[in-house]
Design a protein around this motif. Structure first.
Motif, PDB file in Angstrom:
ATOM      1  N   TYR A 110     -46.683  73.141  45.428  1.00 36.72           N
ATOM      2  CA  TYR A 110     -47.524  72.362  44.520  1.00 36.72           C
ATOM      3  C   TYR A 110     -46.799  71.101  44.053  1.00 36.72           C
ATOM      4  O   TYR A 110     -47.355  70.003  44.083  1.00 36.72           O
ATOM      5  N   VAL A 111     -45.555  71.248  43.626  1.00 36.51           N
ATOM      6  CA  VAL A 111     -44.793  70.089  43.151  1.00 36.51           C
ATOM      7  C   VAL A 111     -44.583  69.089  44.271  1.00 36.51           C
ATOM      8  O   VAL A 111     -44.721  67.874  44.075  1.00 36.51           O
ATOM      9  N   ALA A 112     -44.306  69.559  45.482  1.00 37.90           N
ATOM     10  CA  ALA A 112     -44.082  68.653  46.611  1.00 37.90           C
ATOM     11  C   ALA A 112     -45.359  67.893  46.970  1.00 37.90           C
ATOM     12  O   ALA A 112     -45.299  66.731  47.360  1.00 37.90           O
ATOM     13  N   ARG A 113     -46.508  68.535  46.836  1.00 43.74           N
ATOM     14  CA  ARG A 113     -47.769  67.856  47.165  1.00 43.74           C
ATOM     15  C   ARG A 113     -48.213  66.901  46.066  1.00 43.74           C
ATOM     16  O   ARG A 113     -48.759  65.838  46.345  1.00 43.74           O
ATOM     17  N   MET A 114     -47.986  67.259  44.816  1.00 47.53           N
ATOM     18  CA  MET A 114     -48.417  66.417  43.708  1.00 47.53           C
ATOM     19  C   MET A 114     -47.436  65.272  43.430  1.00 47.53           C
ATOM     20  O   MET A 114     -47.826  64.224  42.932  1.00 47.53           O
ATOM     21  N   HIS A 115     -46.170  65.474  43.747  1.00 48.57           N
ATOM     22  CA  HIS A 115     -45.135  64.467  43.511  1.00 48.57           C
ATOM     23  C   HIS A 115     -44.321  64.309  44.799  1.00 48.57           C
ATOM     24  O   HIS A 115     -43.234  64.894  44.930  1.00 48.57           O
ATOM     25  N   PRO A 116     -44.829  63.509  45.748  1.00 52.27           N
ATOM     26  CA  PRO A 116     -44.160  63.389  47.049  1.00 52.27           C
ATOM     27  C   PRO A 116     -42.698  62.922  46.956  1.00 52.27           C
ATOM     28  O   PRO A 116     -41.898  63.223  47.838  1.00 52.27           O
ATOM     29  N   ALA A 117     -42.350  62.201  45.915  1.00 46.83           N
ATOM     30  CA  ALA A 117     -40.971  61.723  45.782  1.00 46.83           C
ATOM     31  C   ALA A 117     -39.997  62.883  45.582  1.00 46.83           C
ATOM     32  O   ALA A 117     -38.803  62.753  45.871  1.00 46.83           O
ATOM     33  N   LEU A 118     -40.489  64.014  45.115  1.00 46.74           N
ATOM     34  CA  LEU A 118     -39.630  65.170  44.888  1.00 46.74           C
ATOM     35  C   LEU A 118     -39.535  66.092  46.103  1.00 46.74           C
ATOM     36  O   LEU A 118     -38.804  67.076  46.076  1.00 46.74           O
ATOM     37  N   ALA A 119     -40.247  65.780  47.177  1.00 41.36           N
ATOM     38  CA  ALA A 119     -40.281  66.667  48.337  1.00 41.36           C
ATOM     39  C   ALA A 119     -38.905  66.788  48.990  1.00 41.36           C
ATOM     40  O   ALA A 119     -38.477  67.895  49.350  1.00 41.36           O
TER      41      ALA A 119
END
Length: 74
Positions: free
Chosen positions: A39-48
């Motif tokens: 979820y975090v990777a999809r909502m905040h691509p910079a954190l992927a």
């Protein structure tokens, strides 16, 4: 009169059930953590990318801990 042919005591069965519950709980927690990371990777691509690096490091630590645990049991 019935006899128990499997050779386990009631205490062994209780420990087996406890291990099974702990295993299932661990799987559920692992799935929740994975879902949160996705979820975090999809909502905040910079954190992927940092998440991928963190996952790789945690996987390496888990592997090392598994090897050490197996070595200590022998």
């Amino acid at each position: 009169m019935t006899t128990d042919t499997d050779g386990t005591t009631p205490q062994d069965r209780e420990h087996h059930e406890l291990r099974l519950v702990l295993l299932l709980l661990t799987v559920v927690v692992g799935l929740c953590i994975t879902a949160a990371a996705i979820y975090v990777a999809r909502m905040h691509p910079a954190l992927a990318e940092p998440l991928a690096v963190g996952a790789a490091v945690l996987s390496a630590h888990a592997g090392v801990a598994g090897v050490i645990g197996r070595a200590l049991r022998r």
